[in-house]
Design a protein around this motif. Sequence first.
Motif, mmCIF file in Angstrom:
data_model
loop_
_atom_site.group_PDB
_atom_site.id
_atom_site.type_symbol
_atom_site.label_atom_id
_atom_site.label_comp_id
_atom_site.label_asym_id
_atom_site.label_seq_id
_atom_site.Cartn_x
_atom_site.Cartn_y
_atom_site.Cartn_z
ATOM 1 N N GLY A 125 -43.335 -29.280 -20.835
ATOM 2 C CA GLY A 125 -42.498 -29.691 -21.949
ATOM 3 C C GLY A 125 -41.209 -30.316 -21.453
ATOM 4 O O GLY A 125 -40.443 -29.676 -20.725
ATOM 5 N N LEU A 126 -40.978 -31.578 -21.811
ATOM 6 C CA LEU A 126 -39.749 -32.284 -21.462
ATOM 7 C C LEU A 126 -39.150 -32.860 -22.732
ATOM 8 O O LEU A 126 -39.876 -33.387 -23.579
ATOM 9 N N ILE A 127 -37.834 -32.765 -22.865
ATOM 10 C CA ILE A 127 -37.161 -33.381 -24.004
ATOM 11 C C ILE A 127 -35.863 -34.004 -23.522
ATOM 12 O O ILE A 127 -35.055 -33.339 -22.865
ATOM 13 N N LEU A 175 -34.865 -40.320 -28.630
ATOM 14 C CA LEU A 175 -35.280 -38.977 -28.253
ATOM 15 C C LEU A 175 -36.710 -39.069 -27.733
ATOM 16 O O LEU A 175 -37.588 -39.559 -28.442
ATOM 17 N N ILE A 176 -36.932 -38.629 -26.493
ATOM 18 C CA ILE A 176 -38.262 -38.701 -25.890
ATOM 19 C C ILE A 176 -38.740 -37.294 -25.548
ATOM 20 O O ILE A 176 -37.994 -36.503 -24.962
ATOM 21 N N VAL A 177 -39.968 -36.998 -25.914
ATOM 22 C CA VAL A 177 -40.606 -35.728 -25.565
ATOM 23 C C VAL A 177 -41.892 -36.030 -24.815
ATOM 24 O O VAL A 177 -42.629 -36.959 -25.168
ATOM 25 N N PHE A 178 -42.157 -35.243 -23.782
ATOM 26 C CA PHE A 178 -43.457 -35.284 -23.123
ATOM 27 C C PHE A 178 -44.064 -33.896 -23.147
ATOM 28 O O PHE A 178 -43.396 -32.899 -22.847
ATOM 29 N N SER A 179 -45.355 -33.830 -23.500
ATOM 30 C CA SER A 179 -46.079 -32.569 -23.414
ATOM 31 C C SER A 179 -47.574 -32.851 -23.299
ATOM 32 O O SER A 179 -47.991 -33.992 -23.106
ATOM 33 N N ASN A 180 -48.370 -31.795 -23.452
ATOM 34 C CA ASN A 180 -49.810 -31.866 -23.253
ATOM 35 C C ASN A 180 -50.481 -30.995 -24.304
ATOM 36 O O ASN A 180 -49.874 -30.049 -24.813
ATOM 37 N N ASP A 181 -51.746 -31.266 -24.628
ATOM 38 C CA ASP A 181 -52.363 -30.613 -25.785
ATOM 39 C C ASP A 181 -52.943 -29.234 -25.522
ATOM 40 O O ASP A 181 -53.198 -28.470 -26.459
ATOM 41 N N ASN A 182 -53.205 -28.882 -24.276
ATOM 42 C CA ASN A 182 -53.703 -27.554 -23.926
ATOM 43 C C ASN A 182 -53.754 -27.466 -22.409
ATOM 44 O O ASN A 182 -53.483 -28.444 -21.701
ATOM 45 N N GLY A 183 -54.111 -26.281 -21.893
ATOM 46 C CA GLY A 183 -54.200 -26.141 -20.452
ATOM 47 C C GLY A 183 -55.303 -26.995 -19.863
ATOM 48 O O GLY A 183 -56.251 -27.400 -20.546
ATOM 49 N N GLY A 184 -55.197 -27.282 -18.594
ATOM 50 C CA GLY A 184 -56.193 -28.100 -17.936
ATOM 51 C C GLY A 184 -57.533 -27.386 -17.800
ATOM 52 O O GLY A 184 -57.568 -26.197 -17.467
ATOM 53 N N PRO A 185 -58.650 -28.079 -18.051
ATOM 54 C CA PRO A 185 -59.986 -27.518 -17.825
ATOM 55 C C PRO A 185 -60.384 -27.692 -16.363
ATOM 56 O O PRO A 185 -61.101 -28.634 -16.004
#
Length: 467
Positions: free
Chosen positions: A313-315, A276-286
């Motif tokens: 968000g990818l799963i 199971l692979i997830v891709f995401s990011n920690d907050n919006g871009g500055p």
Amino acid sequence: MRLIQAFMVTGLVLAAASVSGAEAKPNIVLLFSDDAGYADFGFHDSTVMQTPNLDRLAESGTRLTQFYVSASVCGPSRAGLMTGRYQQRFGFEENNVPPVMSPSSQQLDAEMGMPTTIPTMGQVLQQQGYRTGIFGKWHLGYADRYHPLRRGFDTFVGFRGGARSFFAYPNPDKTQRENLLERQFAQYQEPKDYLTDVLADATCEFIRENQDRPFFAFVSFNAVHLPLQADGRDRDAFAELSGDRRTLAQMNLSMDRACGQIMKQLEDLGLSQNTLIVFSNDNGGPSDKNASNNFPFAGVKATHLEGGIRVPGLIAWPGKVPAGETFDNPAITLDLLPTFVAAAGGDPESIDGLDGVNLLPYLQGKKQGRPHQTLYWKKETRGTIRDGDWKLMRFPDRPAQLFDLANDPGEQNDLAAKHPDKVRELFQKLFDWEVGLERPLFMLRPEEEAWSAERFDQFRVPPANNR
């Protein structure tokens, strides 16, 4: 003799069942970028950024089109991710950045961290029989008691702080300990290559070492956070761009390449079908710091506009999560811990205090509707609530604003004056949630709130579609 043989056969059956159960547990890989722009990916239709490996991941799984983080800055967002609960419940409301903290904070410097009484994603998955590793940024406390190896991880290759150079520090003896590259516990060794590549190599080594057992790899890239430093081999890439935007594109490319390296390692070992692979990011871009683009949303990191809290968000999980689909209801990174536990065969509902929910039944069509009717964000006197498609934002320096995200995802039409009853209703609901929270353990100096307000004003209109 027959009785003994019967016991032996029974034992073999049970052992086989145990092995089968262990094999059935999927490996879990969480790919997590830092400060990336929402629009800066091919799977979000960028025509400038090159992210072929993450685009392939998006095609092989489900894209979460309304995926949120629980905070618009790094530290609190990661505290929510790692615990599956709103981080304000245990006092981790603000970023832990020593130079800009209020001297009156209960905790300061290395003492600022995630309380050790709160179980982490690593600890929960260890209990499910997983080997666990984190590669990259931690930012959940610098003191030794907060160390990843003491918070549920078996392997650590990364740094304890919130940002560092992508290249070796020339004078590590004069560099703050939390910024140094660390292997396991207090074994400091600066990277010999570009840090994004080093993290990918360490992740692949961990996968090879644990290929015969279930593992959880949290790949916590510091790309594309400051400092803006590109890999030398990408120096000629993106000639059509210039300045910081070009450097960001090069850093983004190297991060995508690292994700591809990890995915290929899984494929080469025959593990892809059971991972199971997830891709995401920690907050919006500055956008004002690293030239990232959050199109089509207004706002940036440190604001509660969609551009500050809505993230990619990818799963993907072959045969378990639909490929090439989108999930269009709101979800949040708090949901990943219970989702991973459920995938591992555990019962998320047995874990006390979770705010996240298991997303698998929703992704698989077994449950309909929204995983969350209501989501919350808070930092000091700023508070935000999304209830259904209504979003109320409360401020210390201006009247509250109300948006209908279904019809105005760019948040350009403030409806507060037209719907005073809805404003009052959401004000009360937000307050009812807030009175159940803990006081912050540490707080930034007040000037930081003025900085956030300035960013809100600067980025309250969505950026141009120059992706």
